[in-house]
Design a protein around this motif. Structure first.
Motif, mmCIF file in Angstrom:
data_model
loop_
_atom_site.group_PDB
_atom_site.id
_atom_site.type_symbol
_atom_site.label_atom_id
_atom_site.label_comp_id
_atom_site.label_asym_id
_atom_site.label_seq_id
_atom_site.Cartn_x
_atom_site.Cartn_y
_atom_site.Cartn_z
ATOM 1 N N LEU A 71 0.877 -1.173 0.000
ATOM 2 C CA LEU A 71 0.000 0.000 0.000
ATOM 3 C C LEU A 71 0.914 1.222 0.000
ATOM 4 C CD1 LEU A 71 -2.337 -1.311 2.819
ATOM 5 C CD2 LEU A 71 -3.038 -0.960 0.437
ATOM 6 N N TYR A 72 0.662 2.173 -0.886
ATOM 7 C CA TYR A 72 1.544 3.328 -1.012
ATOM 8 C C TYR A 72 0.878 4.572 -0.451
ATOM 9 C CZ TYR A 72 4.314 0.340 -4.000
ATOM 10 O OH TYR A 72 5.078 -0.699 -4.471
ATOM 11 N N ALA A 73 1.659 5.343 0.290
ATOM 12 C CA ALA A 73 1.109 6.560 0.914
ATOM 13 C C ALA A 73 0.888 7.632 -0.155
ATOM 14 C CB ALA A 73 2.068 7.063 1.996
ATOM 15 N N PRO A 74 -0.326 8.175 -0.225
ATOM 16 C CA PRO A 74 -0.602 9.220 -1.216
ATOM 17 C C PRO A 74 0.042 10.554 -0.831
ATOM 18 C CG PRO A 74 -2.638 8.243 -0.335
ATOM 19 C CD PRO A 74 -1.521 7.800 0.539
ATOM 20 N N VAL A 75 0.257 10.765 0.450
ATOM 21 C CA VAL A 75 0.846 12.018 0.939
ATOM 22 C C VAL A 75 1.765 11.686 2.113
ATOM 23 C CG1 VAL A 75 -1.181 13.399 0.304
ATOM 24 C CG2 VAL A 75 -1.035 12.410 2.591
ATOM 25 N N SER A 76 2.669 12.589 2.431
ATOM 26 C CA SER A 76 3.518 12.421 3.618
ATOM 27 C C SER A 76 2.790 12.962 4.840
ATOM 28 C CB SER A 76 4.838 13.184 3.440
ATOM 29 O OG SER A 76 5.537 12.685 2.332
ATOM 30 N N GLY A 77 3.097 12.385 5.981
ATOM 31 C CA GLY A 77 2.482 12.905 7.195
ATOM 32 C C GLY A 77 2.489 11.888 8.315
ATOM 33 N N GLU A 78 1.681 12.187 9.349
ATOM 34 C CA GLU A 78 1.633 11.324 10.521
ATOM 35 C C GLU A 78 0.327 10.522 10.517
ATOM 36 O OE1 GLU A 78 1.951 13.372 14.313
ATOM 37 O OE2 GLU A 78 1.122 11.609 15.324
ATOM 38 N N VAL A 79 0.425 9.266 10.886
ATOM 39 C CA VAL A 79 -0.766 8.420 10.986
ATOM 40 C C VAL A 79 -1.484 8.775 12.280
ATOM 41 C CG1 VAL A 79 -1.623 6.054 11.131
ATOM 42 C CG2 VAL A 79 0.368 6.575 9.698
ATOM 43 N N VAL A 80 -2.722 9.250 12.165
ATOM 44 C CA VAL A 80 -3.447 9.655 13.373
ATOM 45 C C VAL A 80 -4.582 8.699 13.729
ATOM 46 C CG1 VAL A 80 -2.830 12.094 13.249
ATOM 47 C CG2 VAL A 80 -4.836 11.262 11.990
ATOM 48 N N ALA A 111 0.842 20.316 2.687
ATOM 49 C CA ALA A 111 -0.454 20.395 2.012
ATOM 50 C C ALA A 111 -0.312 20.340 0.492
ATOM 51 C CB ALA A 111 -1.188 21.661 2.430
ATOM 52 N N SER A 112 0.843 20.704 -0.034
ATOM 53 C CA SER A 112 0.992 20.722 -1.496
ATOM 54 C C SER A 112 1.040 19.308 -2.081
ATOM 55 C CB SER A 112 2.248 21.504 -1.894
ATOM 56 O OG SER A 112 3.405 20.770 -1.550
ATOM 57 N N ASP A 113 1.263 18.302 -1.212
ATOM 58 C CA ASP A 113 1.197 16.903 -1.674
ATOM 59 C C ASP A 113 -0.153 16.608 -2.330
ATOM 60 O OD1 ASP A 113 3.693 16.280 -0.822
ATOM 61 O OD2 ASP A 113 3.073 15.001 0.859
ATOM 62 N N LEU A 114 -1.181 17.305 -1.832
ATOM 63 C CA LEU A 114 -2.538 17.006 -2.317
ATOM 64 C C LEU A 114 -2.681 17.336 -3.806
ATOM 65 C CD1 LEU A 114 -4.552 18.488 0.687
ATOM 66 C CD2 LEU A 114 -3.800 16.138 0.319
ATOM 67 N N ASP A 115 -1.869 18.277 -4.298
ATOM 68 C CA ASP A 115 -1.995 18.690 -5.691
ATOM 69 C C ASP A 115 -1.673 17.562 -6.660
ATOM 70 O OD1 ASP A 115 -2.547 21.111 -4.584
ATOM 71 O OD2 ASP A 115 -0.526 21.937 -4.887
ATOM 72 N N SER A 116 -0.898 16.589 -6.195
ATOM 73 C CA SER A 116 -0.488 15.512 -7.108
ATOM 74 C C SER A 116 -1.567 14.433 -7.251
ATOM 75 C CB SER A 116 0.803 14.871 -6.604
ATOM 76 O OG SER A 116 0.569 14.290 -5.338
#
Lengths: 133, 366
Positions: A71-80, A111-116
């Motif tokens: 499973l590939y992460a669509p964006v970087s960040g913390e798992v909450v 937040a700019s990860d979302l643009d991709s």
């Protein structure tokens, strides 16, 4: 692939994950196309709450009867948040991939990860290209 | 999928929604819908598999039986016409060239049903070792092969075939018309459940396939792909060439001693098999059940006390048992049922236990 469900209000990756924006957070799962291709899901391995994930890198594993897939992460960040029900009910991914089959919630670090991410129309084209091969 | 062969049922698979994948040089259906449902159909009712990719190599003439006797590990001269035996083709080092079923058609005529991936290798091996007076012919392209498997198989086949199937024992075969097509009906299979394998001319196998699907539908018959075939054979602990067996494994290490005429000898590889046995086997095939979370897969390491001691050859979730099961090689000292081992699943060591095989058999409570 006319029978593949691709909700308009979600965003997608080329690796067949979906993303739902909930405030600043992003809920992630795999798409209807992905679960159809995988077949019966028997095991889902997810990261722990508090761990960090990197865009484009594997964050977990999904296994069907026959195969293991990352499973590939669509964006970087913390798992909450993590869907702990999938440990005992991996079939939720087959039955309700956009609802009970959700996998993790991420607090994105950029937040700019979302643009991709792809919109539903672009993702549908991506699915159709592969199914006509 | 260019360069891949197709079976005569290719269009039928597409029409049934089969997902086609490359397997042993063929384009084959891995599943039509759910592997779990196809698996359950075979255990509870019946499933129909296209296994036309399997090969059929015929030997005929006065030296046919003597040639096969020398080639395979099982006795052949005592095999009566109409009977089938499982055996192994071994090389001079005692490794397995292929695992096969031997069909005795007549006094001077037999055929070997061989794995798709090994057809050419086996044919060359057989030609090289056949004695003068034995004619060898690869007739794989002439036959389609259907496997009708599951407890309802006899009731389904009886609707299309005049043979008294109730009195037909396991590992027997007879020729008969099935849905009008001349068919070799064999009470054999690769699922652990009761069933039949049907050898039909490649031009007629499509009609037989459709007739069986139609006749079986009210009894719960489903078309089944290679995915279910693999989980079914794994529950029955039947070896798969390329996984449990290869050119280096001895049949004894693979737990197949009962298919080897050790006292009699005289077959290719016999001396090497005995030499390896008296030197002490380095490894033994085991069955195991995973007791922690995770699925064992082929090539995952088998660990004992954290150290790698062996390798998984096949692994999958068992649909009937609801547990993850597998086969693999370990040193003989760790092969006793009950022994605790671990499976290296990605970075984790997941607890597992050596168990008796088969994992499942008819009549045993699951």
């Amino acid at each position: 692939m006319a029978d593949t469900e691709i909700p308009n209000d979600l965003r997608y990756t080329r690796e067949d994950e979906w993303c739902r924006m909930e405030g600043t957070r992003i809920v992630i799962g795999v798409t209807d196309y992905a679960q159809q291709q995988l077949g019966d899901i028997v095991f889902v391995e997810l990261p722990a709450v508090g761990s960090s994930v990197e865009r484009g890198e594997p964050f977990g594993v999904i296994e069907s009867v026959k195969a293991v897939s990352d499973l590939y992460a669509p964006v970087s960040g913390e798992v909450v948040e993590v869907n702990g029900d999938l440990a005992d009910h991996p079939e939720h991914v087959n039955e309700d991939c956009y609802t009970d089959g959700w996998m993790i919630t991420i607090e994105p670090s950029d937040a700019s990860d979302l643009d991709s991410l792809l919109d539903a129309a672009s993702y549908r084209r991506h699915v159709e290209e592969r199914s006509t091969e | 999928m260019s360069g891949l062969k197709r079976t005569p049922l290719h269009d039928a698979h597409r029409a049934l929604g089969g997902r086609m994948v490359p397997f042993a040089g063929f384009e084959m259906p891995v599943q039509y819908g759910s592997i779990l449902e196809e698996h359950a159909a075979v255990r509870e009712a019946a499933g129909l598999f296209d296994v036309s990719h399997m090969g059929e190599i015929f030997l005929s003439g006065p030296a046919a039986v003597a040639s096969v006797e020398r080639l395979v590990t099982c006795p052949v001269d005592s095999l009566k016409p109409g009977r089938v035996r499982y055996g192994l083709l071994c090389n001079e080092d005692g490794g397995v060239v292929d695992d096969v079923t031997v069909y005795r058609l007549a006094e001077d005529r037999l055929f070997l049903c061989v794995n798709a991936s090994n057809i050419e290798k086996d044919y060359r091996w057989i030609v090289r070792h056949a004695q003068p007076g034995a004619r060898v012919e690869d007739r794989s392209d002439h036959y389609g092969l259907l496997a009708l498997q599951g407890p309802a198989s006899a009731a389904i086949l009886a609707q299309l075939c005049p043979l008294p199937l109730d009195s037909m024992k396991r590992f027997r075969f007879e020729e008969a018309a099935v849905a009008g097509a001349t068919t070799l009906v064999s009470r054999t299979g690769y699922t652990g459940s009761d069933g039949f394998e049907l050898y039909v001319g490649s031009g007629e196998v499509g009609g037989v396939f459709q007739a069986l699907l139609d006749a079986g539908k009210p009894l719960g018959l489903r078309p089944c792909g290679l995915g279910a075939r693999d989980t079914l054979r794994l529950e029955a602990a039947l070896p798969l060439y390329g996984h449990e067996l290869d050119d280096t494994t001895s049949p004894l290490e693979a737990g197949l001693a009962r298919f080897v005429k050790r006292e009699r000898g005289g077959f290719l590889g016999a001396e090497a098999i005995e030499r390896r046995a008296s030197a002490g086997a380095e490894r033994q095939l085991i069955g195991f059940v995973v007791e922690g979370r995770g699925v064992a897969r082929a090539a995952y390491p088998i660990l004992h006390g954290g150290a790698k001691v062996g390798v998984v050859t096949s692994g999958a979730p068992s649909p009937t048992l609801g547990k993850s099961i597998g086969l693999g090689y370990v040193p003989p000292a760790l092969a006793a049922p009950g022994t605790r081992i671990e499976i290296g699943v990605r970075e984790r060591a997941v607890p597992a236990r050596v168990v008796e095989t088969p994992f499942w058999s008819p009549g045993r409570a699951s």
